[in-house]
Design an enzyme around this catalytic site. Structure first.
Site, short mmCIF file in Angstrom:
data_model
loop_
_atom_site.label_atom_id
_atom_site.label_comp_id
_atom_site.label_asym_id
_atom_site.label_seq_id
_atom_site.Cartn_x
_atom_site.Cartn_y
_atom_site.Cartn_z
N GLN A 120 -11.23 -23.99 5.35
CA GLN A 120 -11.83 -23.49 6.62
C GLN A 120 -13.59 -23.10 6.26
O GLN A 120 -13.65 -22.68 5.47
CB GLN A 120 -10.82 -22.18 6.97
CG GLN A 120 -11.82 -22.19 8.47
CD GLN A 120 -11.29 -22.45 9.45
OE1 GLN A 120 -10.33 -23.78 9.22
NE2 GLN A 120 -12.16 -23.15 10.68
N ASP A 147 -10.25 -33.23 5.77
CA ASP A 147 -11.49 -33.58 6.45
C ASP A 147 -12.32 -34.51 6.90
O ASP A 147 -13.82 -34.22 7.25
CB ASP A 147 -12.16 -32.09 6.01
CG ASP A 147 -11.39 -31.30 7.21
OD1 ASP A 147 -11.28 -31.20 9.07
OD2 ASP A 147 -11.03 -29.32 7.07
N LYS A 187 -4.09 -23.99 13.42
CA LYS A 187 -4.11 -25.30 13.30
C LYS A 187 -2.45 -25.30 11.91
O LYS A 187 -1.69 -26.46 12.48
CB LYS A 187 -4.72 -25.42 12.02
CG LYS A 187 -6.35 -25.97 12.55
CD LYS A 187 -7.25 -25.94 11.35
CE LYS A 187 -8.12 -26.29 12.04
NZ LYS A 187 -9.62 -25.74 10.77
#
Ligand code: NDP
Length: 281
Positions: free
Chosen positions: A94, A117, A50
């Site tokens: 994460q 997200d 990422k």
């Protein structure tokens, strides 16, 4: 029938190029903060990819690799600082987090406008009520692949294997919002093949290597394999690719299917968050 391979790598490359061109024309840079807690090897690989992708497209990034023993309070304090940072427009935690940290509390601490997200309850609610805002990256990547290959969803039976908050459920909602008739299967579904055999669109997100065999798939189905499993050092999906590709009309490979799309959607979402935040100023 031999399936057409849905090339997630190529589609993702196109999306990255588009984001890069748009970012190059901005006066200031979008910024993404990624937080990793602990030593999960797969998570480490994902956050590194990422960050590299952000560099490639000109998105500013901050990566926080925190030790396993980080407390919930410390994590919440970091999120609090990032919520206020002018340089940061998207905050990604994460998952999975170490068990002793309350995942919901952490995700809810992220400022809504920086929820890159789409895991906050507000964004989940928006998705569920058909008013999509920030949409989770992997499900969004699945839908984008279907769109890129011109696959219509109305009138189709879509079956999603998996009901996680990260992949299965949001994918099912996105398919429903696009007029597919959706069935969600999970580990307590009696007779999984009964459902999968009816699927025009089959999305496998169970995390079980080669769970989906050719005899579970309808002739001509579109098969999207979200699964990433490491078996004897090799990455395999949830679909038995070799046999299913002889029956499906379209299929995604693992690797090179949904994985790259997830990262592409993350940078697209970061740019969207940036636009939203700068528009409001
Ligand atoms: P979870 O483990 O959170 O969820 C798995 C889901 O699959 C659960 O709902 C579970 O059911 C269901 N399931 C498990 N076994 C079976 C079975 N035998 N039959 C039917 N359903 C089953 O995983 P995630 O949703 O986070 O991820 C799914 C897969 O996707 C993993 O392989 C993961 O690595 C991969 N992934 C890939 C990404 C990408 O970018 N390509 C991104 C994110 C994930 P129940 O709810 O009953 O337990």
């Amino acid at each position: 029938m031999t399936a057409k391979i849905m090339d997630g790598k190529a589609v993702a490359e196109k999306i990255r190029a588009k984001v890069k061109a748009e970012v190059a024309n901005l006066k200031t840079k979008p910024g993404l903060a990624a937080i990793l807690v602990g030593e999960n090897p797969a998570s480490k690989v994902y956050v590194d990819i990422k960050r590299k992708t952000c560099d490639e497209v000109g998105i500013y990034s901050e990566l926080y690799k925190l030790p396993e023993e980080t407390t919930e309070k410390e994590l919440l304090q970091l999120i609090g600082r990032l919520n206020k940072s002018e340089k940061i427009h998207g905050i990604l935690v994460q998952l999975p987090l170490p068990r002793r940290i309350n995942e919901e509390k952490v995700l809810e601490a992220i400022a809504l406008e920086k929820d890159v997200d789409g895991f906050s309850l507000v964004n989940v609610g928006r998705l569920a009520s058909g008013r999509e805002a920030a949409v989770p990256c992997t499900p969004k990547g699945v839908i984008r692949l279907l769109e890129e290959y011109g696959i219509d969803l109305a009138w189709k039976n879509a079956v999603v294997i998996g009901r996680s908050n990260i992949v299965g459920k949001p994918t099912a909602l996105l398919l429903l919002n696009r007029n597919a008739t959706v069935t969600i299967c999970h580990s307590k579904t009696a007779d999984l093949p009964h459902y999968t055999k009816k699927a025009d669109i089959l999305v496998a997100a169970a995390g079980k290597p080669k769970l989906v065999k050719a005899d579970m798939v309808k002739e001509g189905a579109v098969v999207i394999d979200v699964g990433i499993n490491r078996v004897e050092g090799k990455l395999v999906g949830d679909v038995d690719f070799a046999s299913v590709k002889e029956k499906a009309s379209y299929i995604t490979p693992v690797p090179g299917g949904v994985g790259p799309m997830t990262v592409a959607m993350l940078i697209e979402n970061t740019l969207e968050r940036y636009k939203e935040i700068t528009r409001r100023k």
